[in-house]
Design a protein around this motif. Structure first.
Motif, PDB file in Angstrom:
ATOM      1  N   ALA A 162       0.837  -1.192   0.000  1.00 38.48           N
ATOM      2  CA  ALA A 162       0.000   0.000   0.000  1.00 38.48           C
ATOM      3  C   ALA A 162       0.872   1.242   0.000  1.00 38.48           C
ATOM      4  CB  ALA A 162      -0.926   0.013   1.215  1.00 38.48           C
ATOM      5  N   SER A 163       0.364   2.307  -0.606  1.00 39.46           N
ATOM      6  CA  SER A 163       1.065   3.579  -0.653  1.00 39.46           C
ATOM      7  C   SER A 163       0.077   4.706  -0.403  1.00 39.46           C
ATOM      8  CB  SER A 163       1.729   3.774  -2.025  1.00 39.46           C
ATOM      9  OG  SER A 163       2.320   5.052  -2.118  1.00 39.46           O
ATOM     10  N   GLN A 164       0.511   5.705   0.373  1.00 36.65           N
ATOM     11  CA  GLN A 164      -0.364   6.835   0.703  1.00 36.65           C
ATOM     12  C   GLN A 164       0.468   8.098   0.906  1.00 36.65           C
ATOM     13  OE1 GLN A 164      -4.120   7.444   2.584  1.00 36.65           O
ATOM     14  NE2 GLN A 164      -3.294   9.030   1.261  1.00 36.65           N
ATOM     15  N   ASN A 165       0.129   9.141   0.201  1.00 40.69           N
ATOM     16  CA  ASN A 165       0.624  10.475   0.520  1.00 40.69           C
ATOM     17  C   ASN A 165      -0.284  11.003   1.626  1.00 40.69           C
ATOM     18  OD1 ASN A 165       0.636  13.404   0.569  1.00 40.69           O
ATOM     19  ND2 ASN A 165       1.762  13.370  -1.344  1.00 40.69           N
ATOM     20  N   VAL A 166       0.280  11.228   2.817  1.00 42.30           N
ATOM     21  CA  VAL A 166      -0.549  11.555   3.981  1.00 42.30           C
ATOM     22  C   VAL A 166      -0.841  13.046   4.089  1.00 42.30           C
ATOM     23  CG1 VAL A 166       0.258   9.553   5.274  1.00 42.30           C
ATOM     24  CG2 VAL A 166       1.448  11.743   5.528  1.00 42.30           C
ATOM     25  N   SER A 225      -4.609   7.238   8.523  1.00 43.35           N
ATOM     26  CA  SER A 225      -4.215   6.596   7.264  1.00 43.35           C
ATOM     27  C   SER A 225      -3.592   5.237   7.536  1.00 43.35           C
ATOM     28  CB  SER A 225      -3.222   7.483   6.504  1.00 43.35           C
ATOM     29  OG  SER A 225      -3.810   8.694   6.112  1.00 43.35           O
ATOM     30  N   ALA A 226      -2.671   5.189   8.501  1.00 46.78           N
ATOM     31  CA  ALA A 226      -2.017   3.934   8.835  1.00 46.78           C
ATOM     32  C   ALA A 226      -3.027   2.902   9.314  1.00 46.78           C
ATOM     33  CB  ALA A 226      -0.954   4.181   9.907  1.00 46.78           C
ATOM     34  N   ALA A 227      -3.970   3.318  10.163  1.00 48.47           N
ATOM     35  CA  ALA A 227      -4.970   2.381  10.681  1.00 48.47           C
ATOM     36  C   ALA A 227      -5.831   1.817   9.566  1.00 48.47           C
ATOM     37  CB  ALA A 227      -5.833   3.075  11.731  1.00 48.47           C
ATOM     38  N   ALA A 228      -6.198   2.667   8.599  1.00 49.21           N
ATOM     39  CA  ALA A 228      -7.025   2.203   7.481  1.00 49.21           C
ATOM     40  C   ALA A 228      -6.292   1.165   6.644  1.00 49.21           C
ATOM     41  CB  ALA A 228      -7.440   3.386   6.609  1.00 49.21           C
ATOM     42  N   LEU A 229      -4.994   1.345   6.448  1.00 48.08           N
ATOM     43  CA  LEU A 229      -4.213   0.398   5.657  1.00 48.08           C
ATOM     44  C   LEU A 229      -3.962  -0.897   6.431  1.00 48.08           C
ATOM     45  CD1 LEU A 229      -1.724   2.922   4.010  1.00 48.08           C
ATOM     46  CD2 LEU A 229      -3.820   1.946   3.045  1.00 48.08           C
ATOM     47  N   ILE A 230      -3.812  -0.789   7.752  1.00 48.25           N
ATOM     48  CA  ILE A 230      -3.712  -1.996   8.574  1.00 48.25           C
ATOM     49  C   ILE A 230      -4.991  -2.817   8.446  1.00 48.25           C
ATOM     50  CG2 ILE A 230      -3.592  -2.868  10.941  1.00 48.25           C
ATOM     51  CD1 ILE A 230      -1.823  -0.450  11.602  1.00 48.25           C
ATOM     52  N   ASP A 231      -6.137  -2.144   8.511  1.00 53.23           N
ATOM     53  CA  ASP A 231      -7.425  -2.836   8.407  1.00 53.23           C
ATOM     54  C   ASP A 231      -7.595  -3.554   7.075  1.00 53.23           C
ATOM     55  OD1 ASP A 231      -8.113  -2.012  10.929  1.00 53.23           O
ATOM     56  OD2 ASP A 231      -9.362  -0.325  10.258  1.00 53.23           O
ATOM     57  N   THR A 267       4.258   8.875   2.250  1.00 54.60           N
ATOM     58  CA  THR A 267       5.040   9.990   1.720  1.00 54.60           C
ATOM     59  C   THR A 267       4.454  11.313   2.188  1.00 54.60           C
ATOM     60  OG1 THR A 267       3.752  10.133  -0.336  1.00 54.60           O
ATOM     61  CG2 THR A 267       5.636   8.640  -0.326  1.00 54.60           C
ATOM     62  N   GLU A 268       5.225  12.373   1.948  1.00 53.19           N
ATOM     63  CA  GLU A 268       4.935  13.732   2.405  1.00 53.19           C
ATOM     64  C   GLU A 268       4.821  13.779   3.932  1.00 53.19           C
ATOM     65  OE1 GLU A 268       1.733  17.216   1.639  1.00 53.19           O
ATOM     66  OE2 GLU A 268       2.421  16.233  -0.206  1.00 53.19           O
ATOM     67  N   LEU A 269       5.728  13.097   4.568  1.00 57.34           N
ATOM     68  CA  LEU A 269       5.775  13.090   6.030  1.00 57.34           C
ATOM     69  C   LEU A 269       6.442  14.356   6.553  1.00 57.34           C
ATOM     70  CD1 LEU A 269       7.005   9.417   6.512  1.00 57.34           C
ATOM     71  CD2 LEU A 269       4.737  10.254   7.131  1.00 57.34           C
ATOM     72  N   ASP A 270       5.849  14.953   7.568  1.00 64.07           N
ATOM     73  CA  ASP A 270       6.533  15.987   8.340  1.00 64.07           C
ATOM     74  C   ASP A 270       6.809  15.407   9.724  1.00 64.07           C
ATOM     75  OD1 ASP A 270       4.063  16.002   9.599  1.00 64.07           O
ATOM     76  OD2 ASP A 270       3.455  17.948   8.806  1.00 64.07           O
ATOM     77  N   ALA A 271       7.366  16.196  10.625  1.00 62.85           N
ATOM     78  CA  ALA A 271       7.766  15.669  11.936  1.00 62.85           C
ATOM     79  C   ALA A 271       6.593  15.067  12.690  1.00 62.85           C
ATOM     80  CB  ALA A 271       8.423  16.782  12.755  1.00 62.85           C
ATOM     81  N   ASP A 286      15.150 -10.241  -8.370  1.00 65.39           N
ATOM     82  CA  ASP A 286      14.045 -10.836  -9.118  1.00 65.39           C
ATOM     83  C   ASP A 286      12.722 -10.149  -8.812  1.00 65.39           C
ATOM     84  OD1 ASP A 286      15.694 -12.732 -10.322  1.00 65.39           O
ATOM     85  OD2 ASP A 286      15.463 -14.149  -8.649  1.00 65.39           O
ATOM     86  N   ARG A 287      12.574  -9.665  -7.580  1.00 64.55           N
ATOM     87  CA  ARG A 287      11.316  -9.035  -7.175  1.00 64.55           C
ATOM     88  C   ARG A 287      11.586  -7.590  -6.769  1.00 64.55           C
ATOM     89  NH1 ARG A 287      11.322 -14.004  -4.297  1.00 64.55           N
ATOM     90  NH2 ARG A 287       9.970 -15.574  -5.277  1.00 64.55           N
ATOM     91  N   ILE A 288      10.887  -6.680  -7.420  1.00 61.08           N
ATOM     92  CA  ILE A 288      11.076  -5.254  -7.169  1.00 61.08           C
ATOM     93  C   ILE A 288       9.716  -4.584  -7.039  1.00 61.08           C
ATOM     94  CG2 ILE A 288      11.977  -3.080  -8.089  1.00 61.08           C
ATOM     95  CD1 ILE A 288      14.089  -4.623  -9.570  1.00 61.08           C
ATOM     96  N   LEU A 289       9.613  -3.671  -6.093  1.00 62.01           N
ATOM     97  CA  LEU A 289       8.454  -2.799  -5.964  1.00 62.01           C
ATOM     98  C   LEU A 289       8.939  -1.355  -5.976  1.00 62.01           C
ATOM     99  CD1 LEU A 289       6.403  -4.499  -3.075  1.00 62.01           C
ATOM    100  CD2 LEU A 289       5.867  -4.516  -5.522  1.00 62.01           C
ATOM    101  N   ALA A 290       8.204  -0.485  -6.674  1.00 63.61           N
ATOM    102  CA  ALA A 290       8.440   0.957  -6.624  1.00 63.61           C
ATOM    103  C   ALA A 290       7.092   1.601  -6.376  1.00 63.61           C
ATOM    104  CB  ALA A 290       9.058   1.453  -7.925  1.00 63.61           C
ATOM    105  N   LEU A 291       6.972   2.308  -5.280  1.00 62.01           N
ATOM    106  CA  LEU A 291       5.670   2.850  -4.907  1.00 62.01           C
ATOM    107  C   LEU A 291       5.829   4.211  -4.257  1.00 62.01           C
ATOM    108  CD1 LEU A 291       4.409   0.687  -1.859  1.00 62.01           C
ATOM    109  CD2 LEU A 291       6.703   0.555  -2.760  1.00 62.01           C
ATOM    110  N   GLY A 292       4.766   4.992  -4.333  1.00 59.93           N
ATOM    111  CA  GLY A 292       4.785   6.307  -3.729  1.00 59.93           C
ATOM    112  C   GLY A 292       4.032   7.324  -4.557  1.00 59.93           C
ATOM    113  N   ASP A 293       4.331   8.585  -4.298  1.00 63.26           N
ATOM    114  CA  ASP A 293       3.740   9.708  -5.017  1.00 63.26           C
ATOM    115  C   ASP A 293       4.730  10.135  -6.093  1.00 63.26           C
ATOM    116  OD1 ASP A 293       2.697  12.065  -5.947  1.00 63.26           O
ATOM    117  OD2 ASP A 293       2.740  13.124  -4.025  1.00 63.26           O
ATOM    118  N   PHE A 294       4.425   9.803  -7.347  1.00 60.32           N
ATOM    119  CA  PHE A 294       5.327  10.081  -8.452  1.00 60.32           C
ATOM    120  C   PHE A 294       5.054  11.445  -9.087  1.00 60.32           C
ATOM    121  CE2 PHE A 294       5.568   5.623  -7.772  1.00 60.32           C
ATOM    122  CZ  PHE A 294       6.795   5.179  -8.251  1.00 60.32           C
TER     123      PHE A 294
END
Length: 312
Positions: free
Chosen positions: A105-109, A119-125, A134-138, A231-239
């Motif tokens: 899963a990928s999410q720009n928060v 956001s994290a809880a929804a993806l855990i569910d 991505t777009e994390l601040d402190a 052999d296995r690659i993932l690229a994910l995020g806000d492009f």
């Protein structure tokens, strides 16, 4: 006695309408051809591409009404189907479950939204095993760490990006991708079925005329993936780039983007009225189920989630 003549459209009006439909068709074909042009033209054409089905439909209707060679009216629709084939799937793949399946899963928060934990809880569910934020601040970084520390004990967070995993992260490094500051990372996950090379990216923003930083980042990422022998690659995020954007060509030549689990375009931004797909999950070495978009927290981006089965 004179015979009544069948009703005919005025010749002058017919020519005007035929010319208008012809001009629209030429414009459509020019925009579709634009996705092969690097830079601003290619980026704007890629964003517009999914929406061209409507003017293409108007050309079909108008062409069948005003042109003698009606089959020509089908040309824009056929070109549109070919142009969208690389980024859109109209025959969704079957759902995956059972052993050997992981969910990524990928999410720009959205920095400042204050809902990274939601956001994290929804993806855990939704059963996500790998979560890229991505777009994390402190504040959002701390909130996400707290929300995920029990379910996803392995993490690597740097700059504006972070990766959380249910399997060990055995190696990780920050990537600046030519920007001079950290908006990307690479990590190696030791999954039960073997190592997975994972890239998480928060590409620089796109603004008309100011896209050099984004293009440099995504080009550099494509070069790294091309040199990656896993052999296995993932690229994910806000492009910050639509799927058909020519700047993604280096990534798309090595990795595939799973099709949607339902009919549609899978737009991710803006969340309240999605009109462009700029968040992606690309993969190699897996059999992919259908990708989904979902609301996770109050971000201005929808999250992307996909099930992946290890390919032997």
């Amino acid at each position: 006695m004179s015979q009544p003549h069948p009703h005919r459209r005025p010749v002058g009006r017919a020519r005007v309408w035929a010319a208008a439909v012809t001009a629209l068709m030429v414009l459509l074909l020019a925009v579709m051809a634009g996705i092969a042009v690097p830079g601003l033209i290619g980026t704007l054409s890629a964003v517009a591409l999914p929406w061209l089905w409507l003017p293409a439909a108007l050309v079909i209707v108008g062409g069948f009404w005003w042109w003698r060679r009606r089959w020509i009216a089908l040309l824009p629709a056929l070109v549109w189907i070919v142009a969208t084939a690389s980024s859109l799937t109209w025959f969704p793949p079957a759902a995956l479950d059972g052993d050997g399946v992981i969910v990524a899963a990928s999410q720009n928060v959205e920095a400042g939204s204050g809902t990274a934990a939601e956001s994290a809880a929804a993806l855990i569910d939704r059963g996500a095993d790998l979560i890229a934020l991505t777009e994390l601040d402190a504040q959002s970084r701390d909130d996400a760490i707290g929300a995920l520390e029990d379910s996803h004990p392995y993490r690597y967070v740097v700059g504006t990006v972070g990766l959380w995993s249910t399997s060990p992260i055995i190696d990780a490094e920050a990537l600046d991708l030519g920007l001079g500051w950290q908006r990307a990372l690479r990590a190696e996950i030791e999954s039960p079925a073997g190592p997975i090379s994972v890239y998480v990216v928060h590409a620089a923003s796109f603004r008309p005329g100011v896209q050099d930083e984004r293009d440099a980042m995504l080009t550099a990422l494509g070069d790294l993936i091309a040199a990656d022998d896993h052999d296995r690659i993932l690229a994910l995020g806000d492009f910050n780039a639509a799927g058909a954007d020519p700047v993604l060509a280096g990534i798309r030549s090595r990795l595939a983007e799973p099709g949607q689990s339902s009919f549609g375009f899978g737009f991710t931004w803006p969340a309240n009225l999605p009109s462009a797909r700029i968040d992606h999950i690309f993969q190699r070495g897996f059999d992919a189920g259908g990708a989904e978009t979902l609301r996770a927290g109050a971000s201005d981006h929808l999250a992307v989630l996909v099930a992946l089965r290890f390919r032997s």
